[in-house]
Design an enzyme around this catalytic site. Structure first.
Site, PDB file in Angstrom:
ATOM      1  N   VAL A  34      62.271  53.600  19.904  1.00 20.54           N
ATOM      2  CA  VAL A  34      62.770  53.547  18.516  1.00 20.54           C
ATOM      3  C   VAL A  34      64.197  53.016  18.490  1.00 20.54           C
ATOM      4  O   VAL A  34      64.553  52.161  17.672  1.00 20.54           O
ATOM      5  CB  VAL A  34      62.712  54.957  17.871  1.00 20.54           C
ATOM      6  CG1 VAL A  34      63.380  54.960  16.505  1.00 20.54           C
ATOM      7  CG2 VAL A  34      61.282  55.424  17.748  1.00 20.54           C
TER       8      VAL A  34
ATOM      9  N   ASP B 180      72.756  54.587  26.025  1.00 17.63           N
ATOM     10  CA  ASP B 180      71.686  55.382  26.640  1.00 17.63           C
ATOM     11  C   ASP B 180      72.214  55.989  27.935  1.00 17.63           C
ATOM     12  O   ASP B 180      72.969  55.347  28.663  1.00 17.63           O
ATOM     13  CB  ASP B 180      70.465  54.500  26.916  1.00 17.63           C
ATOM     14  CG  ASP B 180      69.180  55.308  26.949  1.00 17.63           C
ATOM     15  OD1 ASP B 180      68.338  55.130  26.036  1.00 17.63           O
ATOM     16  OD2 ASP B 180      69.018  56.117  27.884  1.00 17.63           O
TER      17      ASP B 180
ATOM     18  N   PHE C 104      59.171  54.882  10.688  1.00 18.30           N
ATOM     19  CA  PHE C 104      57.714  54.841  10.544  1.00 18.30           C
ATOM     20  C   PHE C 104      57.126  53.686  11.349  1.00 18.30           C
ATOM     21  O   PHE C 104      56.083  53.140  11.018  1.00 18.30           O
ATOM     22  CB  PHE C 104      57.335  54.720   9.059  1.00 18.30           C
ATOM     23  CG  PHE C 104      57.813  55.881   8.224  1.00 18.30           C
ATOM     24  CD1 PHE C 104      57.108  57.073   8.198  1.00 18.30           C
ATOM     25  CD2 PHE C 104      58.989  55.791   7.491  1.00 18.30           C
ATOM     26  CE1 PHE C 104      57.552  58.156   7.443  1.00 18.30           C
ATOM     27  CE2 PHE C 104      59.449  56.869   6.733  1.00 18.30           C
ATOM     28  CZ  PHE C 104      58.725  58.052   6.708  1.00 18.30           C
TER      29      PHE C 104
ATOM     30  N   ARG D 272      55.259  51.427  13.997  1.00 16.70           N
ATOM     31  CA  ARG D 272      54.080  51.528  14.871  1.00 16.70           C
ATOM     32  C   ARG D 272      54.322  50.683  16.100  1.00 16.70           C
ATOM     33  O   ARG D 272      54.830  49.565  15.998  1.00 16.70           O
ATOM     34  CB  ARG D 272      52.835  50.982  14.155  1.00 16.70           C
ATOM     35  CG  ARG D 272      52.289  51.909  13.106  1.00 16.70           C
ATOM     36  CD  ARG D 272      51.322  51.184  12.235  1.00 16.70           C
ATOM     37  NE  ARG D 272      51.984  50.056  11.569  1.00 16.70           N
ATOM     38  CZ  ARG D 272      51.374  49.168  10.805  1.00 16.70           C
ATOM     39  NH1 ARG D 272      50.076  49.242  10.617  1.00 16.70           N
ATOM     40  NH2 ARG D 272      52.046  48.192  10.233  1.00 16.70           N
TER      41      ARG D 272
ATOM     42  N   LYS E 268      58.331  62.659   7.043  1.00 15.79           N
ATOM     43  CA  LYS E 268      57.869  62.052   8.296  1.00 15.79           C
ATOM     44  C   LYS E 268      56.669  62.825   8.878  1.00 15.79           C
ATOM     45  O   LYS E 268      55.637  62.254   9.211  1.00 15.79           O
ATOM     46  CB  LYS E 268      59.028  62.013   9.290  1.00 15.79           C
ATOM     47  CG  LYS E 268      58.644  61.702  10.704  1.00 15.79           C
ATOM     48  CD  LYS E 268      58.252  60.248  10.898  1.00 15.79           C
ATOM     49  CE  LYS E 268      57.676  60.044  12.268  1.00 15.79           C
ATOM     50  NZ  LYS E 268      57.880  58.785  12.860  1.00 15.79           N
TER      51      LYS E 268
ATOM     52  N   CYS F  29      53.427  59.669  18.870  1.00 18.14           N
ATOM     53  CA  CYS F  29      53.797  60.332  17.607  1.00 18.14           C
ATOM     54  C   CYS F  29      52.744  61.291  17.064  1.00 18.14           C
ATOM     55  O   CYS F  29      53.018  62.467  16.867  1.00 18.14           O
ATOM     56  CB  CYS F  29      54.102  59.285  16.544  1.00 18.14           C
ATOM     57  SG  CYS F  29      55.602  58.389  16.857  1.00 18.14           S
TER      58      CYS F  29
ATOM     59  N   LYS G 262      52.075  64.624  19.007  1.00 19.87           N
ATOM     60  CA  LYS G 262      53.278  65.456  19.033  1.00 19.87           C
ATOM     61  C   LYS G 262      53.592  66.007  17.634  1.00 19.87           C
ATOM     62  O   LYS G 262      53.875  67.184  17.471  1.00 19.87           O
ATOM     63  CB  LYS G 262      54.423  64.562  19.528  1.00 19.87           C
ATOM     64  CG  LYS G 262      55.721  65.226  19.789  1.00 19.87           C
ATOM     65  CD  LYS G 262      56.598  64.355  20.678  1.00 19.87           C
ATOM     66  CE  LYS G 262      57.102  63.087  20.010  1.00 19.87           C
ATOM     67  NZ  LYS G 262      58.188  63.274  19.067  1.00 19.87           N
TER      68      LYS G 262
ATOM     69  N   LYS H  67      46.408  52.300  22.331  1.00 18.22           N
ATOM     70  CA  LYS H  67      45.941  51.347  21.316  1.00 18.22           C
ATOM     71  C   LYS H  67      46.305  49.953  21.802  1.00 18.22           C
ATOM     72  O   LYS H  67      47.055  49.821  22.785  1.00 18.22           O
ATOM     73  CB  LYS H  67      46.554  51.660  19.951  1.00 18.22           C
ATOM     74  CG  LYS H  67      48.045  51.439  19.898  1.00 18.22           C
ATOM     75  CD  LYS H  67      48.547  51.530  18.479  1.00 18.22           C
ATOM     76  CE  LYS H  67      49.959  51.021  18.368  1.00 18.22           C
ATOM     77  NZ  LYS H  67      50.473  51.034  17.027  1.00 18.22           N
TER      78      LYS H  67
ATOM     79  N   ARG I 296      50.990  57.238  26.648  1.00 15.06           N
ATOM     80  CA  ARG I 296      51.175  58.622  26.225  1.00 15.06           C
ATOM     81  C   ARG I 296      49.995  59.098  25.365  1.00 15.06           C
ATOM     82  O   ARG I 296      49.634  58.446  24.387  1.00 15.06           O
ATOM     83  CB  ARG I 296      52.498  58.769  25.458  1.00 15.06           C
ATOM     84  CG  ARG I 296      53.683  58.778  26.414  1.00 15.06           C
ATOM     85  CD  ARG I 296      54.992  58.814  25.690  1.00 15.06           C
ATOM     86  NE  ARG I 296      55.298  57.539  25.051  1.00 15.06           N
ATOM     87  CZ  ARG I 296      56.409  57.290  24.378  1.00 15.06           C
ATOM     88  NH1 ARG I 296      57.302  58.234  24.248  1.00 15.06           N
ATOM     89  NH2 ARG I 296      56.622  56.107  23.836  1.00 15.06           N
TER      90      ARG I 296
END
Ligand code: UDX
Length: 461
Positions: free
Chosen positions: A13, A32, A154, A156, A206, A262, A265, A322, A329
């Site tokens: 993200v 990071d 949001f 994908r 969310k 997502c 979780k 997908k 994950r």
């Protein structure tokens, strides 16, 4: 344009958000703590696969609008906005683990050198925005001010850049209206509706959105299971349902179920939040349970069709949760393969992108060069991920090369009748119609076509 610091900027993200904001003309620094990720990003090597992201990162880094560092000081220098986009992994009860959010909030507070708007992008339990504000308040230098805004993402995987640049809506929650409006400015050129609300409501939007989408998929998977028993075809059922404007066509594909970083979780976390606050989230629990069943049913079908799975070879096509991602994950393939191996089956598998990542968690399986190699000599073929390239396989060739021609189409990408004509024993998900018939797909006729056929009928002798 404002200066933006993205904490967790080497993650999925964070990196997408950073690269897209840079592309919109902002000066962005991605921070990071993972030194290897940052070192890679500085050399132009991305830690994840996401279509279009490599080009976007390269272009904006070259224009000096996007840079990478492990130093909070460097990232926060002159920053007007500090986006938090760190991981919130699941704890053992499904609760979101906020240790990285805590570290990010505290470190921002300690290192910020001017006033900052802290924008939370990570999916966090309702109330986290208030908690972040408390942490920052505790650690901030006395003369500095801050605000907290919740801005859930949001995106994908696989279409993250497009989703960022063409959002259906932007959600902003804050107790500080002015801060929310400043964040809104960053998104103004995207021309999307911007919903400004309070922190907790934004956080809930969310969870509720993801839980609703997972719920739609589990719902349709339950209907698919009933279709199988009653002789209806789920693909046509969903076409018929989707034309109802109140329902729509999206997120109604029956299959082996939802996975990814997502949905699993977030649904679990929402159920957990409900339960610990004295509510009984029956629907959310069923949504999760139905999803588990989808994986188990693949194995059950194979058991029914092959007898024992012991000593059988199963080819699994698709590993990623997908298409268009290498993310493993909560990928349905992982559980399906574990269940099959437990019953003594050997696994041959192929995925166009995810095999390297899969190799880290799935051992004792044979990774193949392509779908044909996986199918060769196998007793059954299971399609788990609906990659486009699996939709155009030479199925006659595959049929010829297999020891037994059992096909479990876990994403309904093939027509049952066509596969049966090729000699496969075919099972899709919810495709229960009478296969002796013509096996057409649902057709939408318009008035013009009907008039023509009536005229043709009149002229018939
Ligand atoms: C999701 C949300 O869509 C996104 O808004 C949020 O920010 C993160 O979670 P993502 O995890 O990338 O995005 O995947 P998505 O494309 O939504 O698919 C989720 C899962 O549902 C996949 O496993 C997919 O195969 C499955 N799915 C999706 C179905 O089984 N049927 C469908 O009709 C649609």
């Amino acid at each position: 344009m404002g200066k933006i610091c993205v904490i967790g900027g080497g993650g999925y993200v964070g990196l997408t958000t950073g690269a897209c904001f840079a592309d919109l003309g902002n000066d962005v620094v991605c921070v990071d703590i993972d030194e290897a990720k940052i070192a890679g990003l500085k050399r132009g090597k991305l830690p994840i696969y996401e279509p279009g992201l490599q080009e976007l990162v390269e272009r904006n880094a070259k224009m000096e609008r996007l840079s990478f560092t492990t130093s909070y000081d460097q990232g926060l220098k002159n920053a007007e906005f500090a986006f938090i986009a760190v991981d919130t992994p699941s704890g053992s009860e499904g609760e979101a683990d906020l240790k990285y959010v805590r570290i990010a909030a505290q470190t921002i507070a300690e290192r910020m050198s001017g006033s900052v708007i802290i924008v939370n992008k990570s999916t966090v339990p309702i109330g986290t925005g208030d908690w972040v504000a408390e942490i920052v308040q505790e650690h901030i230098k006395p003369d500095l001010v801050f605000s907290v805004v919740s801005n859930p993402e949001f995106l994908r995987e696989g279409s993250a850049i497009n989703d960022f640049l063409h959002p259906d809506r932007i959600v902003l929650g804050s107790t500080d209206r002015q801060a929310a409006e400043k964040v809104a400015q960053l998104y103004l050129s995207l021309r999307a509706p911007i919903i400004v609300t309070d922190l907790r409501t934004a956080e809930m939007i969310k969870y509720a959105s993801n839980a609703y989408l997972a719920n739609r998929i589990s719902f349709i998977n339950e209907i698919a299971s009933i279709c199988e028993q009653l002789g209806a075809d789920i693909k046509e059922v969903t076409v018929g349902m989707g034309y109802d404007k109140r329902i729509g066509h999206a997120y109604l594909d029956a299959g082996v179920g939802w996975g990814g970083s997502c949905f699993p979780k977030d649904v679990k976390a929402l159920a957990h939040m409900a339960a610990i606050h004295g509510r009984n989230p029956q629907l959310l629990r069923a949504v999760i349970e139905i999803n588990r069943d989808q994986r188990r049913r693949v194995v059950q079908s194979l058991r029914e069709l092959l007898g024992t799975l012991h000593t059988k070879t199963v080819a699994v096509l698709g590993l990623a949760f997908k298409p268009n991602t290498d993310d493993m994950r909560e990928a349905p393939a992982v559980e399906i393969i574990h269940l099959l191996k437990n019953e003594g089956a050997s696994i041959k598998t192929f995925d166009p992108v995810a095999m390297e990542r899969a190799g880290e968690i799935l051992t004792g399986v044979t990774y193949c060069e392509d779908a044909y190699e996986a199918a060769e000599g196998s007793d059954a073929l299971v399609i788990v991920t609906d990659w486009n390239e699996f939709k155009h396989l030479d199925m006659a060739r595959i049929r010829e090369s297999m020891a037994q021609a059992v096909l479990i189409d876990g994403r309904n990408i093939y027509e049952p009748k066509l596969m049966q004509d090729l000699g496969f024993v075919y099972r899709g998900i919810g495709r229960g119609y009478d296969t002796s018939g013509p096996g057409q797909s649902a057709e939408v006729l318009n008035a013009g076509q009907l008039e023509e056929s009536e005229i043709a009928g009149d002229e018939a002798p």
